[in-house]
Design an enzyme around this catalytic site. Sequence first.
Site: not given
Ligand code: 2HA
Ligand code: ZN
Length: 273
Positions: A116, A139, A141, A169, A210
């Site tokens: 990414e 980033h 999940h 909050e 995602h």
């Molecule tokens: O690195 O999260 O979006 C793995 C991920 C791709």
């Molecule tokens: Zn990801």
Amino acid sequence: MKDIMTAPFLTEVRKLLQNMYRLGWDERNGGNLSYILKEEELTPYLDVYKVIRNIPTNFDASPLAGRYFIVTGTGKYFKNVYDDPENNLGIMRVSADGQSVELLWGYADGGRPTSELPAHFRSHISRLSVDPEHRVVLHTHCTNVIAMTFVHSLDEREFTRTLWQMCTECLVVFPDGVGVLPWMLCGNDEIGIATAEKMKEYRLCVWGMHGIFGTGKTLDEAFGLVETVEKAAEIYVKIMNKPILQTITDEQLWILADAFGVTPREGFLEPRK
Ligand code: 2HA
Ligand code: ZN
């Protein structure tokens, strides 16, 4: 040179990623981090003129030329970073022409930056254009945010309003709201460009089905934004199928905004009575 394993920024990254793994957000190789480092943070630990290898970026990163980053490796697991940072993380400088990064430490097994990287670097460029103090793109999940993207409208105003209503909050922590992208193929330039476009206006961007991107001046700020959104999404997922007897009204959100001196994103609340 001091031992890099004692560098505060490295300890902070290792602890953060371990914590995120334990929260259950970063299964397998899920999630990635890039963090702008200052040269003076690095020079006690590294000879910044000793380049291990050049890694092409495959896009023009010239607005970031000369900047130092610590970045998670592609295919690497957050689970493993704490015990083995040198294989799972890389420290690099963006080359003068912006076409590659110069690896200074890490990726010891021949690794490369996260898949990414286009979304990260393009988001850094966007955030720096509005906040010169910006340093972090994270980033992850996070489970309940992903769940919410299946059952809630992906309209940014609607999505943000629901999050603001889930805990008191939220409006105070992210008055600027969240950007939302529909499902898109990850790891390529298209999603990188779309994310960076959102990051001109938002510090947070949800990727439908995602995960999320959070940004900030510090790791704490980026993580704090993401955990607050995740907490609100968790409450939403818990209550969405139950009869709702009361909520936080727009009038109450305005009272909150006044009390904490924050400005809700224009048009996201109904006008004051
Ligand atoms: O690195 O999260 O979006 C793995 C991920 C791709
Ligand atoms: Zn990801």
